[in-house]
Write a protein that holds these residues in place. Structure first.
Motif, PDB file in Angstrom:
ATOM      1  N   VAL A  14       7.137  16.757  -3.376  1.00 26.58           N
ATOM      2  CA  VAL A  14       6.731  17.108  -4.744  1.00 26.58           C
ATOM      3  C   VAL A  14       5.357  16.512  -5.057  1.00 26.58           C
ATOM      4  CG1 VAL A  14       7.282  16.911  -7.195  1.00 26.58           C
ATOM      5  CG2 VAL A  14       9.109  17.339  -5.522  1.00 26.58           C
ATOM      6  N   GLU A  15       5.241  15.161  -4.940  1.00 31.07           N
ATOM      7  CA  GLU A  15       3.945  14.524  -5.191  1.00 31.07           C
ATOM      8  C   GLU A  15       3.088  14.565  -3.920  1.00 31.07           C
ATOM      9  OE1 GLU A  15       6.750  12.397  -5.503  1.00 31.07           O
ATOM     10  OE2 GLU A  15       6.948  11.929  -7.635  1.00 31.07           O
ATOM     11  N   LYS A  16       1.757  14.593  -4.144  1.00 31.16           N
ATOM     12  CA  LYS A  16       0.829  14.649  -3.019  1.00 31.16           C
ATOM     13  C   LYS A  16      -0.066  13.411  -3.000  1.00 31.16           C
ATOM     14  CE  LYS A  16       0.465  19.671  -2.452  1.00 31.16           C
ATOM     15  NZ  LYS A  16      -0.478  20.837  -2.357  1.00 31.16           N
ATOM     16  N   ALA A  17      -0.595  13.121  -1.828  1.00 33.18           N
ATOM     17  CA  ALA A  17      -1.585  12.061  -1.659  1.00 33.18           C
ATOM     18  C   ALA A  17      -2.448  12.412  -0.449  1.00 33.18           C
ATOM     19  CB  ALA A  17      -0.916  10.708  -1.459  1.00 33.18           C
ATOM     20  N   GLU A  18      -3.624  11.825  -0.404  1.00 33.25           N
ATOM     21  CA  GLU A  18      -4.474  11.954   0.776  1.00 33.25           C
ATOM     22  C   GLU A  18      -4.107  10.797   1.709  1.00 33.25           C
ATOM     23  OE1 GLU A  18      -8.661  13.533  -0.913  1.00 33.25           O
ATOM     24  OE2 GLU A  18      -7.820  11.777  -1.919  1.00 33.25           O
ATOM     25  N   ALA A  19      -3.465  11.119   2.802  1.00 27.98           N
ATOM     26  CA  ALA A  19      -2.893  10.072   3.650  1.00 27.98           C
ATOM     27  C   ALA A  19      -3.951   9.098   4.158  1.00 27.98           C
ATOM     28  CB  ALA A  19      -2.142  10.711   4.823  1.00 27.98           C
ATOM     29  N   THR A  20      -5.098   9.603   4.595  1.00 25.36           N
ATOM     30  CA  THR A  20      -6.106   8.688   5.125  1.00 25.36           C
ATOM     31  C   THR A  20      -6.742   7.859   4.015  1.00 25.36           C
ATOM     32  OG1 THR A  20      -7.739  10.487   5.095  1.00 25.36           O
ATOM     33  CG2 THR A  20      -6.593  10.067   7.166  1.00 25.36           C
ATOM     34  N   ARG A  21      -6.790   8.380   2.782  1.00 27.00           N
ATOM     35  CA  ARG A  21      -7.291   7.559   1.673  1.00 27.00           C
ATOM     36  C   ARG A  21      -6.335   6.396   1.404  1.00 27.00           C
ATOM     37  NH1 ARG A  21     -11.297   8.615  -1.577  1.00 27.00           N
ATOM     38  NH2 ARG A  21     -11.233  10.880  -1.274  1.00 27.00           N
TER      39      ARG A  21
ATOM     40  N   HIS B 138       0.809  -1.211   0.000  1.00 29.83           N
ATOM     41  CA  HIS B 138       0.000   0.000   0.000  1.00 29.83           C
ATOM     42  C   HIS B 138       0.851   1.273   0.000  1.00 29.83           C
ATOM     43  CE1 HIS B 138      -3.729  -2.215   0.724  1.00 29.83           C
ATOM     44  NE2 HIS B 138      -2.985  -3.018   1.453  1.00 29.83           N
ATOM     45  N   ALA B 139       2.143   1.108  -0.098  1.00 33.18           N
ATOM     46  CA  ALA B 139       3.052   2.252  -0.018  1.00 33.18           C
ATOM     47  C   ALA B 139       2.863   3.202  -1.198  1.00 33.18           C
ATOM     48  CB  ALA B 139       4.497   1.768   0.036  1.00 33.18           C
TER      49      ALA B 139
ATOM     50  N   THR C  42     -16.606   7.818   8.269  1.00 27.42           N
ATOM     51  CA  THR C  42     -15.632   6.943   7.621  1.00 27.42           C
ATOM     52  C   THR C  42     -15.327   7.425   6.206  1.00 27.42           C
ATOM     53  OG1 THR C  42     -16.522   5.123   8.936  1.00 27.42           O
ATOM     54  CG2 THR C  42     -15.105   4.546   7.073  1.00 27.42           C
ATOM     55  N   ARG C  43     -16.376   7.738   5.458  1.00 28.28           N
ATOM     56  CA  ARG C  43     -16.165   8.240   4.098  1.00 28.28           C
ATOM     57  C   ARG C  43     -15.612   9.663   4.137  1.00 28.28           C
ATOM     58  NH1 ARG C  43     -17.507   6.586  -0.731  1.00 28.28           N
ATOM     59  NH2 ARG C  43     -18.828   4.898   0.065  1.00 28.28           N
ATOM     60  N   SER C  44     -16.134  10.497   5.021  1.00 34.01           N
ATOM     61  CA  SER C  44     -15.650  11.869   5.117  1.00 34.01           C
ATOM     62  C   SER C  44     -14.170  11.910   5.444  1.00 34.01           C
ATOM     63  CB  SER C  44     -16.441  12.630   6.184  1.00 34.01           C
ATOM     64  OG  SER C  44     -15.922  13.920   6.381  1.00 34.01           O
ATOM     65  N   ASN C  45     -13.708  10.965   6.251  1.00 29.18           N
ATOM     66  CA  ASN C  45     -12.292  10.908   6.612  1.00 29.18           C
ATOM     67  C   ASN C  45     -11.453  10.146   5.587  1.00 29.18           C
ATOM     68  OD1 ASN C  45     -12.314  12.478   8.944  1.00 29.18           O
ATOM     69  ND2 ASN C  45     -12.994  10.764  10.218  1.00 29.18           N
ATOM     70  N   ARG C  46     -12.026   9.907   4.405  1.00 34.00           N
ATOM     71  CA  ARG C  46     -11.323   9.356   3.251  1.00 34.00           C
ATOM     72  C   ARG C  46     -10.896   7.899   3.437  1.00 34.00           C
ATOM     73  NH1 ARG C  46     -12.741  14.124   2.297  1.00 34.00           N
ATOM     74  NH2 ARG C  46     -11.499  15.623   1.084  1.00 34.00           N
ATOM     75  N   LEU C  47     -11.651   7.173   4.272  1.00 30.16           N
ATOM     76  CA  LEU C  47     -11.370   5.753   4.435  1.00 30.16           C
ATOM     77  C   LEU C  47     -12.276   4.914   3.536  1.00 30.16           C
ATOM     78  CD1 LEU C  47     -11.015   5.640   8.339  1.00 30.16           C
ATOM     79  CD2 LEU C  47      -9.188   5.857   6.645  1.00 30.16           C
TER      80      LEU C  47
ATOM     81  N   GLY D 121      -7.038   1.909   1.993  1.00 26.18           N
ATOM     82  CA  GLY D 121      -6.724   0.681   1.262  1.00 26.18           C
ATOM     83  C   GLY D 121      -6.114  -0.369   2.171  1.00 26.18           C
ATOM     84  N   PHE D 122      -5.233   0.057   3.066  1.00 29.68           N
ATOM     85  CA  PHE D 122      -4.644  -0.858   4.040  1.00 29.68           C
ATOM     86  C   PHE D 122      -5.723  -1.442   4.943  1.00 29.68           C
ATOM     87  CE2 PHE D 122      -2.864  -1.422   8.332  1.00 29.68           C
ATOM     88  CZ  PHE D 122      -1.816  -2.296   8.086  1.00 29.68           C
TER      89      PHE D 122
END
Length: 792
Positions: free
Chosen positions: A396-403, A387-388, A428-433, A407-408
């Motif tokens: 430089v690159e971005k991601a939504e950490a909780t999204r 899941h890394a 749960t959805r609001s927090n991007r899980l 997956g994990f």
């Protein structure tokens, strides 16, 4: 009692009635003895003042009702071989829980020095509410308990948490009528809407109405009974009423009610599991038990009525050491239980006294579910590297950490379908899980419409807009040997401050009890945090839960502030493997920079705090200043400040330190994770300015580090209760956490730099004004702020 709620009296034989009543009398005798007696436990001589404790602490009023319930639960378990545990909801019901555990033999197995003889009974009495002894509520020291009982409101939530994924278990939850007034308990009735009879156990609520709390009547006991029953039916229960004060009559009625309820539970389970009947809107049984407060105790004391009044709530006879009449009444009260019939000459319970006790494997006070570590099994966890997030260049690159974490967690849910659940208040959805819904649905057994999605009786995500209920479910689930995660908006986790207190205290005491086995940690994931409340504003901006958490015993609490996706993965993986902790993880859900490849992230999290050489400009020499950070937004602003310093003051040697494990900062010896002074000095220096950008309230960092050698050089920026609905960068500017202010702090604190860099300082101030003006005109952050990346 109405016809629909009345139940047939069970045809108890005379022998069965005698067994139940005898056990009840014995438990009441032991309970009164715990409150009053230092010595003479079997009344082999007339009671004297020297036999009485000097300080009388404890609560009698609720006790006889609890011992009554327990005696009947024993009877039914012995007859039906039901797998059952109980929850003592009424406050300070400890005498009943301890007395029944001793009668069952479990207490002496756990504490061999408190044997089932006269000497053991004497120890049992002396230790209760006595220095160095046991408390007056159903505490961790009490076998058969997962419920503290010192704070009211959580009995039902804990009971349902225990029942989830325990298909053969029945949890009898005794709810006191004072407890029933609390908001937490009022919300907990809704738990029945989440219970799936196919895969879950059952909860049998027993609402015990004895009419009074400490100094006055209770609402549930005084409202018209038809209103109370209508309320309970509306919550989804089929209530059975048991009421009276004549023991024989109430014994028979209670036996009938319990038998009917347990038969109904068996029927619901069988139909759901074998005949394919719907599991939606099942009406579960419960009992409303009305008995006098202080039942079987003194009826009057000093001319005042006591039994069936609020005066029996605590110690009905307040001064037996000094008042001969009180002493006489106490002896009369104790002898009224006929202890000679109950205990033999050696002080052991006679066989007829414990005839109602089930076989050893089914003893309620010995339930393995009440010592959940005995049943705990490790989670099957996926490989982090699956899941890394790939990081080619930091910042430089971005991601939504909780999204990414979602997956994990999806894989965790899929691999652990019977012992892992996610709790949260509709976030749960609001927090991007979101990804967890690829493996499961939300638990739901109530009506569904065609438009509904991801609702199922088998769902592993538990969502209800009641943080106390989520917390209570998770506590009950963990304490009975399972694993879970509670995700919430950061600001509103404060709703469970007091519940966290109680759980942390439970863990602290449990750690010192060798027979209590470690349970899975209570894991909080706090997202939608203080720095990114662009549309919610000031009401949603509060990072203070971590301040509250660090007040607790250091061997219990852990606080983590991972700065990016891979460090969040590593942190949560660690937390899910841990035992007997409360882990608080704070991570934003908005797109943020990735800094560390997975291997580096794992190493950084293992260190808890470390130097980011790629971000600094030391070039092998001692730094002129240390820029430290903890939290994702503070890390961003710190790196942007380091970038400005590189560009405008290239000769300045800057060290960048990132902290993931907040407790690493603690003064040496105050927390298991605390750095030694040598480690701290090596990282932060002893004599150079440290500008610390922190996620929460600044004074927490000062509190953690106040004895460090370099503390006078430490300057902390963080949240200072300034907020509104605004842009992300304007939010950090409101609290002086922005990159420009951090650069100004460096100029102000590095010796000799103030005069030389006066122009740069003025430029930084102007930049703040420019950015503020841009947000007011365009409603978003300036492009150079919004699009900034780490270019070095």
């Amino acid at each position: 009692m109405t016809a629909t709620e009345s139940v047939p009296r069970q045809n108890l034989t005379a022998a069965e009635l005698h067994e139940i009543d005898r056990y009840w009398r014995a438990a009441n005798y032991l309970s009164v003895g715990q409150i009053y007696l230092l010595d003479n436990p079997l009344l082999r001589e007339p009671l004297a003042p020297g036999h009485i404790k000097p300080r009388l602490l404890g609560h009698w009023g609720t006790t006889p009702g609890l011992t009554f319930v327990y005696a009947h639960l024993n009877h039914q378990v012995r007859r039906r071989d039901t797998e059952l545990m109980w929850i003592v909801g009424p406050g300070h019901g400890g005498p009943a829980a301890v007395a029944t555990a001793w009668l069952d033999g479990v207490y002496s197995e756990v504490y061999p020095d408190v044997g089932r003889d006269a000497a053991g009974m004497r120890r049992l009495f002396r230790q209760f509410s006595f220095p160095g002894g046991v408390p007056s509520h159903a505490a961790p020291e009490t076998p058969g308990s997962i419920h503290e009982g010192g704070e009211l409101g959580y009995a039902l939530a804990h009971a349902f948490g225990a029942a989830f994924d325990n298909p053969d278990l029945v949890v009898a939850a005794v709810v006191g009528d004072g407890e029933a007034e609390t908001g937490a308990l009022s919300g907990s009735w809704q738990s029945v809407r989440f219970l799936n009879p196919v895969r879950d156990g059952a909860v049998l609520p027993i609402l015990h109405l004895n009419g009074y709390k400490i100094a006055g009547p209770t609402v549930p006991a005084r409202i018209p009974e038809e209103d109370l029953l209508a309320q309970l039916r509306g919550h989804g229960y089929a209530p059975h009423v048991v009421a009276g004060d004549d023991p024989d009559t109430v014994h028979r009625s209670m036996a009938g009610a319990l038998a009917s309820c347990l038969e109904r539970i068996d029927t619901i389970r069988f139909r759901a599991r074998h005949s394919g009947s719907s599991v939606e809107n099942v009406r579960w049984p419960m009992i409303v038990l009305r008995t006098p407060k202080g039942w079987t105790g003194p009826r009057t004391v000093d001319g005042q009525p006591v039994e069936n009044t609020w005066r029996s709530h605590q110690v009905p006879l307040a001064a037996p050491r000094e008042n001969p009449e009180h002493l006489r009444q106490l002896e009369e009260w104790l002898r009224g239980y006929r202890p000679g019939e109950l205990f033999d000459d050696d002080g052991a319970p006679r066989p007829g006294t414990t005839a109602v006790v089930p076989r050893p494997e089914r003893r309620i006070s010995g339930s393995p579910h009440a010592n959940g570590g005995l049943l705990l099994r490790d989670l099957l966890l996926p490989d982090l590297r699956d899941h890394a997030v790939q990081v080619t260049r930091p910042g430089v690159e971005k991601a939504e950490a909780t999204r990414v974490l979602g997956g994990f967690l999806c894989d965790v849910v899929a691999a652990n379908p019977r012992n892992f659940r996610i709790m949260g208040p509709d976030e749960t959805r609001s927090n991007r899980l979101d990804a967890v819904f690829e493996a499961t649905d939300r638990a739901w057994t109530t009506g569904r419409l065609p438009v509904d999605r991801q609702l199922s009786p088998d769902g592993r995500v538990m969502e209800v807009l009641n943080e106390q209920l989520c917390q209570g479910w998770l506590e009950g689930y963990l304490l009975t040997g399972r694993h879970g995660l509670f995700n919430s908006y950061e600001a509103f986790i404060h709703i469970v401050d007091s519940m966290f207190n109680q759980h942390a205290k439970w863990l602290k005491v449990s750690r010192d009890l060798p027979w209590r086995r470690p349970v899975a940690s209570l894991n909080y994931l706090l997202s939608s945090h203080v720095w990114r409340q662009d549309h919610n504003g000031f009401s949603h901006q509060d990072p203070g839960f971590i301040d509250h958490v660090v007040n607790k015993k250091p061997e219990i609490v852990r606080v983590y502030l991972p700065p990016d996706s891979n460090t969040l993965l590593s942190t949560v993986d660690h937390c899910l493997r841990s035992r007997n902790y409360v882990n608080v993880v704070v991570a934003g859900k908005q797109p943020q920079f990735n800094y560390l490849p997975m291997d580096a992230a794992v190493a950084h999290c293992a260190r808890g705090a470390g130097l980011w050489e790629w971000a600094g400009s030391e070039d092998g020499a001692a730094p002129d200043v240390v820029l430290a950070c903890a939290g994702d937004v503070p890390t961003l602003e710190t790196l942007a400040a380091a970038d400005l310093l590189r560009r405008h003051l290239p000769e300045l040697r800057v060290r960048v330190v990132n902290v993931v494990d907040l407790m690493r900062l603690s003064n040496e010896g105050e927390h298991p994770h605390a750095m030694t002074d040598r480690e701290y000095d090596t990282l932060f220096t002893r004599d150079r300015p440290v500008i610390f950008a922190f996620h929460g309230y600044p004074w927490l960092i000062h509190r953690l580090t106040y004895r460090r050698a370099g503390h006078p050089n430490l300057h902390v920026r963080g949240y200072k209760e300034e907020g509104t609905t605004t842009t992300p960068f304007d939010m950090v500017m409101l609290n002086d956490l922005d990159r420009f202010h951090l650069v100004m702090d460096v100029i102000d604190r590095v010796p000799g730099l103030g005069v030389r860099a006066a122009g740069l300082r003025q430029h930084m101030r102007d930049e703040r004004l420019r950015c503020r003006a841009y947000t007011r005109e365009y409603g978003e952050d300036a492009p150079d702020i919004r699009d900034w990346v780490w270019e070095h």
